[in-house]
Every structure is written in C-alpha cells, then in structure tokens.
Write a protein that holds these residues in place. Sequence first.
Motif, PDB file in Angstrom:
ATOM      1  N   CYS A  16       2.029 -11.527  -9.766  1.00  0.00           N
ATOM      2  CA  CYS A  16       1.877 -10.387  -8.870  1.00  0.00           C
ATOM      3  C   CYS A  16       0.417 -10.200  -8.457  1.00  0.00           C
ATOM      4  O   CYS A  16      -0.505 -10.780  -9.033  1.00  0.00           O
ATOM      5  CB  CYS A  16       2.377  -9.106  -9.531  1.00  0.00           C
ATOM      6  N   LYS A  17       0.204  -9.380  -7.437  1.00  0.00           N
ATOM      7  CA  LYS A  17      -1.096  -8.847  -7.074  1.00  0.00           C
ATOM      8  C   LYS A  17      -1.021  -7.332  -7.213  1.00  0.00           C
ATOM      9  O   LYS A  17       0.017  -6.728  -6.926  1.00  0.00           O
ATOM     10  CB  LYS A  17      -1.458  -9.206  -5.634  1.00  0.00           C
ATOM     11  N   ALA A  18      -2.098  -6.731  -7.637  1.00  0.00           N
ATOM     12  CA  ALA A  18      -2.127  -5.277  -7.779  1.00  0.00           C
ATOM     13  C   ALA A  18      -2.814  -4.651  -6.578  1.00  0.00           C
ATOM     14  O   ALA A  18      -3.972  -4.965  -6.285  1.00  0.00           O
ATOM     15  CB  ALA A  18      -2.840  -4.872  -9.056  1.00  0.00           C
ATOM     16  N   ILE A  19      -2.095  -3.800  -5.866  1.00  0.00           N
ATOM     17  CA  ILE A  19      -2.704  -2.965  -4.831  1.00  0.00           C
ATOM     18  C   ILE A  19      -3.112  -1.674  -5.529  1.00  0.00           C
ATOM     19  O   ILE A  19      -2.273  -0.846  -5.873  1.00  0.00           O
ATOM     20  CB  ILE A  19      -1.719  -2.654  -3.689  1.00  0.00           C
ATOM     21  N   THR A  20      -4.393  -1.528  -5.787  1.00  0.00           N
ATOM     22  CA  THR A  20      -4.856  -0.375  -6.556  1.00  0.00           C
ATOM     23  C   THR A  20      -5.404   0.702  -5.632  1.00  0.00           C
ATOM     24  O   THR A  20      -5.943   0.409  -4.563  1.00  0.00           O
ATOM     25  CB  THR A  20      -5.954  -0.784  -7.552  1.00  0.00           C
ATOM     26  N   THR A  21      -5.277   1.922  -6.067  1.00  0.00           N
ATOM     27  CA  THR A  21      -5.829   3.038  -5.319  1.00  0.00           C
ATOM     28  C   THR A  21      -6.166   4.157  -6.288  1.00  0.00           C
ATOM     29  O   THR A  21      -5.615   4.220  -7.385  1.00  0.00           O
ATOM     30  CB  THR A  21      -4.829   3.534  -4.246  1.00  0.00           C
ATOM     31  N   SER A  62     -15.952  -7.107 -10.899  1.00  0.00           N
ATOM     32  CA  SER A  62     -14.852  -6.250 -11.357  1.00  0.00           C
ATOM     33  C   SER A  62     -14.479  -5.166 -10.358  1.00  0.00           C
ATOM     34  O   SER A  62     -13.654  -4.310 -10.659  1.00  0.00           O
ATOM     35  CB  SER A  62     -15.207  -5.603 -12.703  1.00  0.00           C
ATOM     36  N   SER A  63     -15.067  -5.171  -9.167  1.00  0.00           N
ATOM     37  CA  SER A  63     -14.747  -4.142  -8.184  1.00  0.00           C
ATOM     38  C   SER A  63     -13.305  -4.280  -7.709  1.00  0.00           C
ATOM     39  O   SER A  63     -12.713  -5.360  -7.754  1.00  0.00           O
ATOM     40  CB  SER A  63     -15.703  -4.213  -6.992  1.00  0.00           C
ATOM     41  N   LEU A  64     -12.763  -3.173  -7.239  1.00  0.00           N
ATOM     42  CA  LEU A  64     -11.329  -3.105  -6.945  1.00  0.00           C
ATOM     43  C   LEU A  64     -11.000  -2.961  -5.467  1.00  0.00           C
ATOM     44  O   LEU A  64      -9.825  -3.025  -5.090  1.00  0.00           O
ATOM     45  CB  LEU A  64     -10.705  -1.926  -7.702  1.00  0.00           C
ATOM     46  N   GLU A  65     -11.993  -2.745  -4.622  1.00  0.00           N
ATOM     47  CA  GLU A  65     -11.710  -2.454  -3.219  1.00  0.00           C
ATOM     48  C   GLU A  65     -12.345  -3.444  -2.258  1.00  0.00           C
ATOM     49  O   GLU A  65     -12.568  -3.142  -1.091  1.00  0.00           O
ATOM     50  CB  GLU A  65     -12.167  -1.028  -2.875  1.00  0.00           C
ATOM     51  N   GLY A 123      -1.487   1.608  -9.514  1.00  0.00           N
ATOM     52  CA  GLY A 123      -1.504   0.176  -9.230  1.00  0.00           C
ATOM     53  C   GLY A 123      -0.102  -0.259  -8.852  1.00  0.00           C
ATOM     54  O   GLY A 123       0.823  -0.152  -9.668  1.00  0.00           O
ATOM     55  N   TYR A 124       0.075  -0.708  -7.613  1.00  0.00           N
ATOM     56  CA  TYR A 124       1.376  -1.170  -7.138  1.00  0.00           C
ATOM     57  C   TYR A 124       1.413  -2.689  -7.270  1.00  0.00           C
ATOM     58  O   TYR A 124       0.548  -3.391  -6.723  1.00  0.00           O
ATOM     59  CB  TYR A 124       1.597  -0.748  -5.685  1.00  0.00           C
ATOM     60  N   LEU A 125       2.388  -3.210  -8.014  1.00  0.00           N
ATOM     61  CA  LEU A 125       2.436  -4.633  -8.364  1.00  0.00           C
ATOM     62  C   LEU A 125       3.380  -5.345  -7.411  1.00  0.00           C
ATOM     63  O   LEU A 125       4.591  -5.184  -7.475  1.00  0.00           O
ATOM     64  CB  LEU A 125       2.889  -4.787  -9.816  1.00  0.00           C
ATOM     65  N   ILE A 126       2.811  -6.145  -6.515  1.00  0.00           N
ATOM     66  CA  ILE A 126       3.596  -6.737  -5.441  1.00  0.00           C
ATOM     67  C   ILE A 126       3.618  -8.258  -5.537  1.00  0.00           C
ATOM     68  O   ILE A 126       2.747  -8.878  -6.155  1.00  0.00           O
ATOM     69  CB  ILE A 126       3.034  -6.335  -4.064  1.00  0.00           C
ATOM     70  N   ASP A 127       4.627  -8.855  -4.902  1.00  0.00           N
ATOM     71  CA  ASP A 127       4.681 -10.294  -4.716  1.00  0.00           C
ATOM     72  C   ASP A 127       3.816 -10.624  -3.502  1.00  0.00           C
ATOM     73  O   ASP A 127       4.129 -10.196  -2.385  1.00  0.00           O
ATOM     74  CB  ASP A 127       6.125 -10.729  -4.474  1.00  0.00           C
ATOM     75  N   PRO A 128       2.712 -11.365  -3.677  1.00  0.00           N
ATOM     76  CA  PRO A 128       1.812 -11.623  -2.543  1.00  0.00           C
ATOM     77  C   PRO A 128       2.463 -12.437  -1.434  1.00  0.00           C
ATOM     78  O   PRO A 128       1.932 -12.488  -0.322  1.00  0.00           O
ATOM     79  CB  PRO A 128       0.645 -12.376  -3.184  1.00  0.00           C
ATOM     80  N   ASN A 129       3.612 -13.069  -1.727  1.00  0.00           N
ATOM     81  CA  ASN A 129       4.313 -13.862  -0.717  1.00  0.00           C
ATOM     82  C   ASN A 129       5.345 -13.049   0.063  1.00  0.00           C
ATOM     83  O   ASN A 129       6.079 -13.597   0.885  1.00  0.00           O
ATOM     84  CB  ASN A 129       4.998 -15.056  -1.378  1.00  0.00           C
TER      85      ASN A 129
END
Length: 472
Positions: free
Chosen positions: A349-354, A90-93, A395-401
């Motif tokens: 989407c993929k989440a870029i979390t910070t 479950s880690s995020l980084e 959490g920034y929700l991006i298109d991985p493509n």
Amino acid sequence: MNAPHVGTHLVPEFHPRAMPIALLEALKTRFGTQLSTAQVIREQHGRDESAFTVPPPDAVVFAENTQDVVDVVKLAAQYKVPVIPFGVGSSLEGHLLAVQGGISIDVGRMNQVLAINAEDLTVTVQPGVTRKQLNDAVKSTGLFFPIDPGADASIGGMAATRASGTNAVRYGTMRENVLALEVVTASGEVIRTGTRAKKSSAGYDLTRLMVGSEGTLGLMTEITVKLYPLPEAVMAAIVSFDTLADAVNTTIQIIQMGLPIARCELLDATTVRIVNQYAKLDLREGAMLLMEFHGSPAGVQEQVEVAQAIADEHHGHAFEWAKTPEERTRLWTARHNAYFAGVQSVPGCKAITTDACVPISRLSDALLDSVTEAQQSGIPYFMVGHVGDGNFHMGYLIDPNKPEERELAEQLNHRLVTRALALGGTCTGEHGVGLHKMGFLVDETGAGAVAMMRAIKQALDPDNIMNPGKIF
C-alpha cells in the motif's frame, strides 16, 4: 469558503529546469566525491514518506559545513537551478521532492552539536543533528529537548516544517523553541536571525519567518533551540474506552481544566489493533489515550489522580500506569509505531497522510466525523492524534495501482480539512503544506495573506531557486 478542487494534487506538476553541463562540471570541481549523480543516490533523495512520485533531482551534494552550502547555492543561483534541502527524508507532504529538478543538498553530515549552554538552557546545532542525537548529547547536563514528532527527524527539517509532536501540549512547537538561526539565502549570503536571549523586540522576527518556510526562503545551517530541565518525576499511563467519543471528551475536559499534562495521544480501536499486530503487543483493542505527566512526585501524583477521575467519568477502564523508563517506553511504543504499523498492515500500500488542528472545544466535531467517514469509505486507515492540542492525523492506505482509491482518499482528506477550517482550525497542524495542502492555503489564510507570502518569496528568492513548487 472556496473549497479546493478534489484531486488537485493526485499527480504533482513536474516542470524540470535544464541542468547545464557547465554547472555539473563546476560542482565536480568544487566538491569531488561529495557530489553524486548516481541514479540510486538521486532516487534516495527524490522520495520521502509521502505518496507522490516525482523524478529525482539531477545531482546530490553532501554538504559538510556552511561554506559547502554557500558554494552550492552560489553556483545554483548563477545558473538559476533549484536547490532542495534534504535531512533524513521523513517528511510527509512532498517537501523534498525535486518538482523542478535541481540539486539536493544533503545536510546529514552537518551533524555537530556546536555549543551547549546549559546555564542558559540553550543549545546550538547543525541542521543534520537528529532529535535523538541532540538528547544524547545533552543528557549529562540534566536537560532535554522535548519536541518529538515520532520519527527521528533532523533538527533542520523540524525547524523547516515547524514540527511539533507528542510533547507540544506542554512544551510548544518548533515555533516556540527556536531562538536563533544561521541561514544561507538564495544569493548565497549567510545571515543570522535572533539571539540566545529569551526575547527580543528588535526589528522583524526573521527567525519565525524562516521556521516553517519549508526551505523556500533559505537553507538553515545552524539552529539554536531551547532546552528544558528533565522533570523530577515522570509518569505515563494508558486508558481504554468503549467509544472514541468518550476518549475525545476525556481529553477535552482534561485540557479545559488546565491540567498541565505533558502528552495526550489518541489511537482509535482500528489503530490499536494494527499496532498490536505490528509490535506484538496485547493492548486492549478499543479507543485509547496515552498520557504522560511531568513535575515533582507530589505534583505528578495529583495530576494522575485528576486525570483518572475524569476518565472514570467518561467510562474509561483498563488503566495502566508506568513510572520506570522501561515501562514508559513500552507504552509509548504503541504510539511511535503507528505510522509504520499502518503501512505494513496492507502489503504494497501507499499511505495518503493528512493532519488538521482545531480549537480543543471543536475536537469532537472534527475528529469523530472524520473517523466515521473513513470507516464508511471501506479504505483501510489508521488514526493518531496529539489531541491535547487539538491535532490529529489520518492515514488512508491505498493500492497505488488503483487511481479510484487514491481519488477517494483525497476526497476524504478534502472533507476532513474543509471541516477543520469551518471549525476555526488549520489545514495542517504540523506536517506543513508541501505539495499536498497547497490547495487549502487560500481557504485558510485568504487571498491577501497568500499574496503577501508570495511577495516575501519573490523579494527573498527572485529566481525561485529555493525549493520551488512548494507551499504555493
């Protein structure tokens, strides 16, 4: 302050070390069916909740006891092959990604509660025990373990990343709540750090050194943590605001007044809307504080009245108070579903979390500007915060493509973290450094401190086999 290069970690560096056939044969002989090189198992252990894509480990060993861990590490050390601890993933980084190949040591089967010492308010567990398992095991004693990062994470993973979560404003983080450890070192030696005593001034604090080391200095095989009496009375509440600023200022005043609030969580209007859709709730779609108070019935009632008065001063409305466990669970569903609600709100989407953490007096400066930037970027996002201790998550929700979306998300992350550092804060309040925050570590701590960290790593792990490629 030298800002790290934006986009440094868009694609993590991958430098695999060769897995000798002789090592695989030795692992097969020692572990039999506890060893897997199946592609699907390796892939399962080669991803976490981060947005990084890295080839999976070369092999997975399902450890069942400390001796299993010792034997894996000794074989890996003999061939100078990396070992990466794995809890529940479950880690995020990117903590558990095999950026240099190697062996994933899955401690999920090491899930025994070894000793409950209710009179001393401590419990000793194996690293694969999850926080929910732990609380189920101790509930008959009238005690509980308060650290709650949201996910049902393993205690080993929580200690390794110095996790905290929703209760940290009152009960602290894993740093304050881990008393003692059993650790397998890079040479395969078993050491013990700390005791069950509440304090000690004997020698270096090796327990605190290991807590938050992200598996880079040793692998925890036993963890002793503090327990707390279940509060006599618990009351939870939600309150909505027309503006995010009003919600943040309410939080700041509550903390600065010294109100002993147990939880104080913030969702912005966008996140409340996402959670409503995901969990079929009908929460008012404005900025929202979720609060919880622990203590005696009279004490809780007094805390509630003070908090409500402060919220009223900042135009809070739609108060909803909950006293029963069922009502509290319904209210906290909104907070705990926020991450998965966000990810599912944008299909594919993929989440870029910070996350970042600042002194409570600077929370408004850090959080409001970061949310405004996210809104102006056009990228879908969600925001939640353990705002009682100045910690918030984006959490920034991006298109991985679409590489341009990922680059923009990293730019937003860069500005958020740089702002937090300038305000006297930290680049990560609880996610850890992993792969994602390496570029900020020198900016936060200084080159001298990082050099000292590297020296410790070199001294304890000279062949760099313990979760290499993380933190530095």
